[in-house]
Write a protein that holds these residues in place. Sequence first.
Motif, PDB file in Angstrom:
ATOM      1  N   ARG A 124       1.790  -4.221  -4.465  1.00  0.00           N
ATOM      2  CA  ARG A 124       0.471  -4.798  -4.209  1.00  0.00           C
ATOM      3  C   ARG A 124      -0.636  -3.979  -4.867  1.00  0.00           C
ATOM      4  O   ARG A 124      -1.575  -4.532  -5.432  1.00  0.00           O
ATOM      5  CB  ARG A 124       0.250  -4.855  -2.696  1.00  0.00           C
ATOM      6  CG  ARG A 124      -0.926  -5.669  -2.225  1.00  0.00           C
ATOM      7  CD  ARG A 124      -0.698  -7.143  -2.351  1.00  0.00           C
ATOM      8  NE  ARG A 124      -1.186  -7.664  -3.623  1.00  0.00           N
ATOM      9  CZ  ARG A 124      -0.885  -8.863  -4.088  1.00  0.00           C
ATOM     10  NH1 ARG A 124      -0.077  -9.655  -3.415  1.00  0.00           N
ATOM     11  NH2 ARG A 124      -1.371  -9.276  -5.234  1.00  0.00           N
ATOM     12  N   GLU A 166       4.400  -9.161  -2.307  1.00  0.00           N
ATOM     13  CA  GLU A 166       4.477  -8.980  -0.854  1.00  0.00           C
ATOM     14  C   GLU A 166       5.848  -8.467  -0.438  1.00  0.00           C
ATOM     15  O   GLU A 166       6.004  -7.910   0.657  1.00  0.00           O
ATOM     16  CB  GLU A 166       4.178 -10.301  -0.137  1.00  0.00           C
ATOM     17  CG  GLU A 166       2.837 -10.921  -0.490  1.00  0.00           C
ATOM     18  CD  GLU A 166       1.666  -9.997  -0.183  1.00  0.00           C
ATOM     19  OE1 GLU A 166       1.733  -9.285   0.845  1.00  0.00           O
ATOM     20  OE2 GLU A 166       0.699  -9.986  -0.971  1.00  0.00           O
ATOM     21  N   TYR A 167       6.836  -8.645  -1.289  1.00  0.00           N
ATOM     22  CA  TYR A 167       8.198  -8.187  -1.013  1.00  0.00           C
ATOM     23  C   TYR A 167       8.574  -6.975  -1.872  1.00  0.00           C
ATOM     24  O   TYR A 167       9.740  -6.590  -1.918  1.00  0.00           O
ATOM     25  CB  TYR A 167       9.185  -9.336  -1.230  1.00  0.00           C
ATOM     26  CG  TYR A 167       9.063 -10.408  -0.162  1.00  0.00           C
ATOM     27  CD1 TYR A 167       9.906 -10.418   0.949  1.00  0.00           C
ATOM     28  CD2 TYR A 167       8.084 -11.391  -0.249  1.00  0.00           C
ATOM     29  CE1 TYR A 167       9.784 -11.381   1.933  1.00  0.00           C
ATOM     30  CE2 TYR A 167       7.946 -12.361   0.739  1.00  0.00           C
ATOM     31  CZ  TYR A 167       8.792 -12.352   1.823  1.00  0.00           C
ATOM     32  OH  TYR A 167       8.673 -13.305   2.816  1.00  0.00           O
ATOM     33  N   CYS A 205      12.436 -13.070  -0.336  1.00  0.00           N
ATOM     34  CA  CYS A 205      11.351 -13.715  -1.068  1.00  0.00           C
ATOM     35  C   CYS A 205      11.780 -15.092  -1.582  1.00  0.00           C
ATOM     36  O   CYS A 205      11.023 -16.069  -1.491  1.00  0.00           O
ATOM     37  CB  CYS A 205      10.903 -12.817  -2.228  1.00  0.00           C
ATOM     38  SG  CYS A 205       9.406 -13.395  -3.064  1.00  0.00           S
ATOM     39  N   ARG A 251       4.120 -15.610  -7.406  1.00  0.00           N
ATOM     40  CA  ARG A 251       2.885 -15.347  -6.670  1.00  0.00           C
ATOM     41  C   ARG A 251       3.128 -14.566  -5.371  1.00  0.00           C
ATOM     42  O   ARG A 251       2.227 -13.887  -4.878  1.00  0.00           O
ATOM     43  CB  ARG A 251       2.166 -16.665  -6.384  1.00  0.00           C
ATOM     44  CG  ARG A 251       1.547 -17.277  -7.647  1.00  0.00           C
ATOM     45  CD  ARG A 251       0.780 -18.543  -7.342  1.00  0.00           C
ATOM     46  NE  ARG A 251       1.665 -19.680  -7.093  1.00  0.00           N
ATOM     47  CZ  ARG A 251       2.197 -20.439  -8.049  1.00  0.00           C
ATOM     48  NH1 ARG A 251       1.957 -20.164  -9.332  1.00  0.00           N
ATOM     49  NH2 ARG A 251       2.966 -21.460  -7.735  1.00  0.00           N
ATOM     50  N   LEU A 252       4.332 -14.643  -4.842  1.00  0.00           N
ATOM     51  CA  LEU A 252       4.638 -13.969  -3.578  1.00  0.00           C
ATOM     52  C   LEU A 252       5.387 -12.655  -3.770  1.00  0.00           C
ATOM     53  O   LEU A 252       5.491 -11.857  -2.833  1.00  0.00           O
ATOM     54  CB  LEU A 252       5.470 -14.911  -2.688  1.00  0.00           C
ATOM     55  CG  LEU A 252       5.610 -14.546  -1.205  1.00  0.00           C
ATOM     56  CD1 LEU A 252       4.241 -14.537  -0.522  1.00  0.00           C
ATOM     57  CD2 LEU A 252       6.558 -15.516  -0.505  1.00  0.00           C
ATOM     58  N   VAL A 288      10.109 -18.932  -0.405  1.00  0.00           N
ATOM     59  CA  VAL A 288       9.516 -19.966  -1.264  1.00  0.00           C
ATOM     60  C   VAL A 288      10.425 -21.180  -1.395  1.00  0.00           C
ATOM     61  O   VAL A 288      10.147 -22.088  -2.184  1.00  0.00           O
ATOM     62  CB  VAL A 288       9.185 -19.396  -2.663  1.00  0.00           C
ATOM     63  CG1 VAL A 288       8.202 -18.246  -2.540  1.00  0.00           C
ATOM     64  CG2 VAL A 288      10.439 -18.967  -3.430  1.00  0.00           C
TER      65      VAL A 288
END
Length: 246
Positions: free
Chosen positions: A174, A141-142, A54, A137-138, A58
């Motif tokens: 999520r 997803e990880y 992650c 923000r990501l 980014v």
Amino acid sequence: MRRVVFRREQTCQGPLILVNAAHPLAEVPPPRLTDLTGSGVLLEREAARLLNACIHAVGGRRDIVPVSGWRSRAEQQSIWEETLTKEGADFTRRYVALPGCSEHETGLAIDLGKRAAQIDFIRPDFPDHSACGAFRRLAAEYGFIQRYRREKESLTGIAEEPWHFRYVGVPHARLMEDNGLCLEEYGNFLRAGPREYALSNGRRMTVSYLPCPRETAELTMPENTRFRVSGHNDGGLILTVWEAIL
């Protein structure tokens, strides 16, 4: 079909274990740990792999640094006592978990900071912009969630910590993010009924809660089904089943 037997002790193991003042962590051997990029900060191996992925995604390798990962109970005790002496009882209760009640003892929690000459160990700066904001923000997803949010303080017992992330895995991160849940709420969310989640490749996953009231619990699964079970540290198990590929 195959018969799968789960032992009661498994309810206190796995990436979805709930650890707080009401759900202390049993004293168990530490998980398989790895050093994060030679920093001396340790994290469970799967969590470390996805954290690094992650941060890489980014472009944060120059800006994001690991501050604190796995801690032994003795280290947590020392941090509690030192913070109590330096900062007082109110501050310590808000930002430091009691020994045995700290997620850091699981190896699944990580405190991250923005690279700087000096970083506050208890409350590192992790702003909501640049690489740090992009990571936030990501993260789901990880498989990571920001564990302690201001609106959930009455449930978690810990003040907002924008720097503290907890690995729970996909799709759980999520599902929690999309439904505005903290880990304390996730078990009841699943008790209400199985939940489905579609991965970006379209493959579906089903998540459900399994009570485990006795020493063992049994489940019958199709032979080629991929699944994963994690304890929730409340007497139950969380079952994740991947849709079969035909």
